[in-house]
Design an enzyme around this catalytic site. Structure first.
Site, mmCIF file in Angstrom:
data_model
loop_
_atom_site.group_PDB
_atom_site.id
_atom_site.type_symbol
_atom_site.label_atom_id
_atom_site.label_comp_id
_atom_site.label_asym_id
_atom_site.label_seq_id
_atom_site.Cartn_x
_atom_site.Cartn_y
_atom_site.Cartn_z
ATOM 1 C CD GLU A 35 33.969 96.918 -45.187
ATOM 2 O OE1 GLU A 35 32.884 97.683 -45.736
ATOM 3 O OE2 GLU A 35 33.951 95.867 -44.628
ATOM 4 C CD GLU A 86 34.410 90.966 -41.171
ATOM 5 O OE1 GLU A 86 34.986 91.112 -42.465
ATOM 6 O OE2 GLU A 86 33.374 91.733 -41.177
#
Ligand SMILES: *[C@@H]1O[C@H](CO)[C@@H](O)[C@H](O)[C@H]1NC(C)=O
Ligand SMILES: *[C@@H]1O[C@H](CO)[C@@H](O)[C@H](O)[C@H]1NC(C)=O
Ligand SMILES: *[C@@H]1O[C@H](CO)[C@@H](O)[C@H](O)[C@H]1NC(C)=O
Length: 339
Positions: free
Chosen positions: A156, A161
């Site tokens: 990932e 974020e």
């Protein structure tokens, strides 16, 4: 995005923001030579350009319960469209992906939101998002990320974020195959990227999934600072031979070759984050990734870090307050993939 122990990283990064100490020092025992950043000197060619209705037509709307335990009901395409949570602005062709900001929800209940996934998957290249607004506010947890099948086996990459009132962007790799995938920033590698290392070990499991995060130092890279600057661009260069690089460009700093759709990242400024292929087998750990854009609420990270974030009351109380979500929207100009 998948993150129980991001709570720990969030605590570190908040400490950093108030200047109490520098988490990178905590990792100085793990000194390694990261080697030079040598991205190939080439002009990348456009493969996929997503704009306007493309996000609604060519990406899938995820409708399962949030794997990160957020207080959201992810909406189907037709629900999201009929509720005004996914639409295209006629004036500039930008795509809005919003959180419901009109309904009253019980404290601790679930609020409607959107999570979309590209139908196509990728094994490298240059991934670019241009947005004029990202979701902001206490309890929100927006992300633009890529992920492979059978998490965490195929890895990932969290490109954009953060949670709550976070002031700068956090970029993180999660490797699922190799325990020896690491990032190091010290000595010779110090000029390879501008961000601050939060954790050196990329290997992630269901119980230990902090990954190897790097925090940007530029307050226009996330949240209110990003939106107040009119947004900007993030670019991930996924190069199996040199490594992973992530840049944030404020609108006025976007490289001319990227605007012209003829990007040569080897001519760009130092990236915010760089994970060298010399300390991580990129192709073994990252493959068949789809891109994801989502906004969740509370959950493992935003909920867990809520009280340290300087947010009022509790996260469960906040989710009930519709007006908190008026600016909890992605406004996306485009996503492009070059190879
Ligand atoms: C990249 O390639 C071009 C021509 O192919 C050359 O002029 C330039 O000097 C190269 N740049 C680097 C940093 O190697
Ligand atoms: C808006 O986006 C669509 C793709 O959804 C594209 O076909 C169209 O050319 C774009 N329009 C403008 C004015 O850029
Ligand atoms: C609801 O959220 C808004 C915006 O964040 C805030 O101004 C307001 O005080 C909140 N109301 C309550 C009752 O918490």
């Amino acid at each position: 995005m998948h993150t129980l122990s991001k709570l720990f990283l969030a605590a570190l990064s908040l400490t950093t923001l108030v200047g109490a100490h520098h988490p990178s020092r905590a990792h100085s025992r793990h000194r390694r030579t990261a080697g030079r950043r040598q991205s190939s000197n080439k002009t990348y060619k456009i493969q996929d350009f997503y704009q306007g209705e493309d996000f609604i037509n060519d990406w899938d709307f995820f409708t399962g319960s949030d794997p990160t335990s957020g207080n959201v009901n992810y909406q189907s395409k037709s629900e999201a469209q009929s509720k005004g949570l996914a639409y295209v602005n006629d004036c500039d062709n930008s795509t809005v992906l919003a959180v419901d900001s009109t309904s009253t929800v019980a404290p601790g209940g679930n609020r409607d939101s959107v999570r979309i996934t590209s139908q196509k998957s990728y094994n490298g290249g240059l991934f670019v998002i241009d947005a004029s607004n990202m979701p902001v506010g206490c309890s929100t947890w927006p992300s633009f990320w890529t992920v492979g099948p059978n998490w965490p086996t195929a890895g990932e990459i969290d490109i954009v974020e953060g949670v709550n009132n976070q002031a700068t962007n956090q970029m993180t790799l999660h490797s699922g195959t190799s325990q020896s995938c690491t990032i190091a920033k010290s000595g010779v590698s110090a000029d390879l990227f501008t961000g601050q290392v939060l954790g050196t070990d990329c290997f992630s499991t269901g119980n230990a999934d902090a990954g190897c995060g790097v925090e940007d130092t530029d307050t226009s890279s996330f949240g209110y600072g990003f939106n107040n600057a009119g947004g900007g661009v993030f670019a991930l260069l996924w190069d199996t031979s040199s490594g992973m690089s992530v840049w944030h460009f404020a609108r006025s700093e976007i490289p001319a070759d990227l605007t012209a759709q003829t990007p040569n990242p080897s001519t760009w400024s130092t990236p915010a984050g760089f994970w060298s292929a010399q300390s991580c087998d990129i192709s073994a750990n990252f493959y068949d990734h789809q891109m994801v854009i989502d906004t969740t609420i509370c959950g493992n990270w935003a909920g867990g870090a809520y009280s340290q974030s300087g947010c009022p009351g509790t996260c469960s109380e906040m989710v009930a307050n519709a007006s908190n979500y008026a600016d909890a929207q992605w406004v996306i100009n485009y996503v492009a993939v070059y190879q």
